[in-house]
Design a protein around this motif. Structure first.
Motif, PDB file in Angstrom:
ATOM      1  N   ASP A   1       0.923  -1.258   0.062  1.00 53.98           N
ATOM      2  CA  ASP A   1       0.029   0.114  -0.011  1.00 53.98           C
ATOM      3  C   ASP A   1       1.078   1.356   0.140  1.00 53.98           C
ATOM      4  OD1 ASP A   1      -2.528   1.000   0.013  1.00 53.98           O
ATOM      5  OD2 ASP A   1      -2.451   1.449   2.211  1.00 53.98           O
ATOM      6  N   GLU A   2       2.176   1.179   0.551  1.00 49.48           N
ATOM      7  CA  GLU A   2       3.009   2.257   0.424  1.00 49.48           C
ATOM      8  C   GLU A   2       3.863   2.503  -0.732  1.00 49.48           C
ATOM      9  OE1 GLU A   2       5.289   1.513   4.067  1.00 49.48           O
ATOM     10  OE2 GLU A   2       3.598   1.908   5.204  1.00 49.48           O
ATOM     11  N   LEU A   3       3.715   1.393  -1.578  1.00 46.97           N
ATOM     12  CA  LEU A   3       4.678   1.444  -3.026  1.00 46.97           C
ATOM     13  C   LEU A   3       4.098   2.338  -3.947  1.00 46.97           C
ATOM     14  CD1 LEU A   3       5.536  -2.366  -3.567  1.00 46.97           C
ATOM     15  CD2 LEU A   3       6.832  -0.569  -2.451  1.00 46.97           C
ATOM     16  N   ALA A   4       5.114   2.997  -4.821  1.00 47.40           N
ATOM     17  CA  ALA A   4       4.894   3.959  -5.746  1.00 47.40           C
ATOM     18  C   ALA A   4       5.327   3.314  -7.168  1.00 47.40           C
ATOM     19  CB  ALA A   4       5.226   4.910  -5.811  1.00 47.40           C
TER      20      ALA A   4
ATOM     21  N   HIS B   1      -8.957  -4.329   1.975  1.00 48.62           N
ATOM     22  CA  HIS B   1      -7.793  -5.061   2.378  1.00 48.62           C
ATOM     23  C   HIS B   1      -7.374  -5.494   0.967  1.00 48.62           C
ATOM     24  CE1 HIS B   1      -8.139  -5.054   6.820  1.00 48.62           C
ATOM     25  NE2 HIS B   1      -9.542  -5.288   6.598  1.00 48.62           N
ATOM     26  N   PHE B   2      -8.072  -5.732   0.008  1.00 48.27           N
ATOM     27  CA  PHE B   2      -7.673  -6.229  -1.202  1.00 48.27           C
ATOM     28  C   PHE B   2      -6.736  -5.211  -1.877  1.00 48.27           C
ATOM     29  CE2 PHE B   2      -8.259  -6.576  -6.053  1.00 48.27           C
ATOM     30  CZ  PHE B   2      -7.684  -7.854  -6.159  1.00 48.27           C
ATOM     31  N   ASP B   3      -7.306  -3.914  -1.753  1.00 47.67           N
ATOM     32  CA  ASP B   3      -6.446  -2.964  -2.268  1.00 47.67           C
ATOM     33  C   ASP B   3      -4.991  -2.511  -1.456  1.00 47.67           C
ATOM     34  OD1 ASP B   3      -8.219  -2.435  -4.349  1.00 47.67           O
ATOM     35  OD2 ASP B   3      -8.928  -0.313  -3.712  1.00 47.67           O
TER      36      ASP B   3
ATOM     37  N   GLY C   1      -5.039   3.392   1.046  1.00 50.93           N
ATOM     38  CA  GLY C   1      -4.878   4.776   1.778  1.00 50.93           C
ATOM     39  C   GLY C   1      -5.664   4.433   3.383  1.00 50.93           C
ATOM     40  N   GLU C   2      -6.146   5.452   3.945  1.00 50.51           N
ATOM     41  CA  GLU C   2      -6.721   5.281   5.242  1.00 50.51           C
ATOM     42  C   GLU C   2      -7.980   4.590   5.190  1.00 50.51           C
ATOM     43  OE1 GLU C   2      -5.081   5.771   8.287  1.00 50.51           O
ATOM     44  OE2 GLU C   2      -3.369   6.115   7.150  1.00 50.51           O
TER      45      GLU C   2
ATOM     46  N   GLN D   1     -15.169   6.911   2.236  1.00 48.93           N
ATOM     47  CA  GLN D   1     -15.858   7.795   1.619  1.00 48.93           C
ATOM     48  C   GLN D   1     -15.757   7.537   0.273  1.00 48.93           C
ATOM     49  OE1 GLN D   1     -17.764  10.142   2.843  1.00 48.93           O
ATOM     50  NE2 GLN D   1     -18.409  10.425   0.992  1.00 48.93           N
ATOM     51  N   ARG D   2     -14.765   7.163  -0.284  1.00 45.11           N
ATOM     52  CA  ARG D   2     -14.504   6.880  -1.933  1.00 45.11           C
ATOM     53  C   ARG D   2     -15.493   5.650  -2.397  1.00 45.11           C
ATOM     54  NH1 ARG D   2     -10.202   4.392  -4.361  1.00 45.11           N
ATOM     55  NH2 ARG D   2      -8.988   3.910  -2.561  1.00 45.11           N
TER      56      ARG D   2
END
Length: 304
Positions: free
Chosen positions: A7-10, A149-151, A161-162, A168-169
């Motif tokens: 989740d932190e990778l770019a 959790h998948f994302d 993200g959080e 909300q998304r």
């Protein structure tokens, strides 16, 4: 050295509006080839919103059609190759995964094909050939949690993200493959005019798997003995699938999924949303749900 949190990778893919639906390049880059796909009359499509029981029903269908005649498939071919993801097109130095190409190479009859497309995106040849379609819907709260959790663990998806932002998304419909409301309602409306569409619910499948397989067989015109049906029911229990490398996506590799962050098959429970929603979020969700679920003939359980 521990594996990184994906989740932190770019870079993670960016979402964009595509014909009114939020999408990413992996599902639009091969658009013309997907839309021109030539279905066969005996093709069977598994259609779902992401994380609504796709792999579960894919495994059931594969066992129903090939479990007796080709049992080696279950232990030698991953489910994503037995039931290919039609619109997927991943290209990299490590992997070329093009769903249309994989489907076209299938030597099975029928061909089992997976899609997350909203109903309006399904290639027209499926309708023209009157193909059978199995749609699986899951209640929005659990679906949201599973998608989150998948994302978190899937580098091919936008970063989760959080939780509060993801929540909300989801309400805003800015998820890959669009709004959950539009998706489940679009396929539900299609069911009213297209008789070869079988609409299933994740919660029913969890409560009585054998009964739902019986209904599925009736829709497909399959005659399956109680013994075989019982065997299939056992094979597709969540813990069995979670520990099955041919079903749990652990063979995919290629730096796409980080199973240390979250397994592909996490819990498979009904009601896990209660461990994630705050009281305020639940109230906000319920108010939003009342506004958006206009068709009261489409009823989901386990939302309260």
């Amino acid at each position: 050295m521990s594996k990184p949190n994906y989740d932190e990778l770019a870079p993670r893919p960016e979402v964009f509006d595509f014909n009114g639906v939020t999408m990413i390049n992996a599902f639009t880059d091969n658009w013309e080839n997907v839309q021109n796909f030539q279905a066969r009359p005996d093709d069977i499509v598994v259609a779902t919103y992401p994380k609504a029981g796709t792999t579960w029903v894919s495994c059931i269908l594969d066992l129903l059609y090939f479990g007796q005649t080709h049992p080696e498939r279950q232990t030698s071919i991953p489910i994503y190759l037995r039931v290919p993801f039609l619109e997927m097109a991943l290209y990299s130095s490590e992997i070329n995964f093009v769903g249309v190409d994989i489907v076209n190479k299938l030597d099975t009859s029928p061909r089992l094909i997976k899609t997350h497309f909203p109903v309006q995106f399904l290639p027209k040849s499926f309708w023209e050939n009157n193909c059978r379609i199995v749609y699986v819907a899951r209640n929005a709260k659990d679906n949201m949690v599973s998608y989150f959790h998948f994302d978190r663990m899937n580098a091919a998806q936008p970063a989760a993200g959080e939780w509060k932002d993801f929540f909300q998304r989801f309400l805003d419909g800015k998820m890959v493959f669009g709004s959950w409301y539009d998706h489940v309602n679009g396929w539900w409306q299609k069911k009213k005019t297209y008789p070869n569409l079988h609409y299933m619910f994740f919660e029913d499948l969890a409560e009585n798997t054998d009964l739902e397989i019986t209904k599925l067989c009736s829709f497909l015109g399959l005659s399956v003995s109680p013994e075989i049906r019982q065997h299939i029911t056992g094979e597709v229990q969540f813990d069995n699938m979670k520990n099955n490398s041919m079903a749990n996506y652990s063979t995919l590799g290629h730096g796409i999924m980080d199973f240390n962050t979250s397994p592909f098959m996490r819990k498979g429970k009904v009601g896990d949303w209660k461990n994630h929603f705050t009281v305020a979020q639940n109230e906000k969700f319920d108010e939003d749900y009342q506004q958006k679920m206009k068709d009261h003939t489409l009823q989901f359980r386990s939302l309260l």
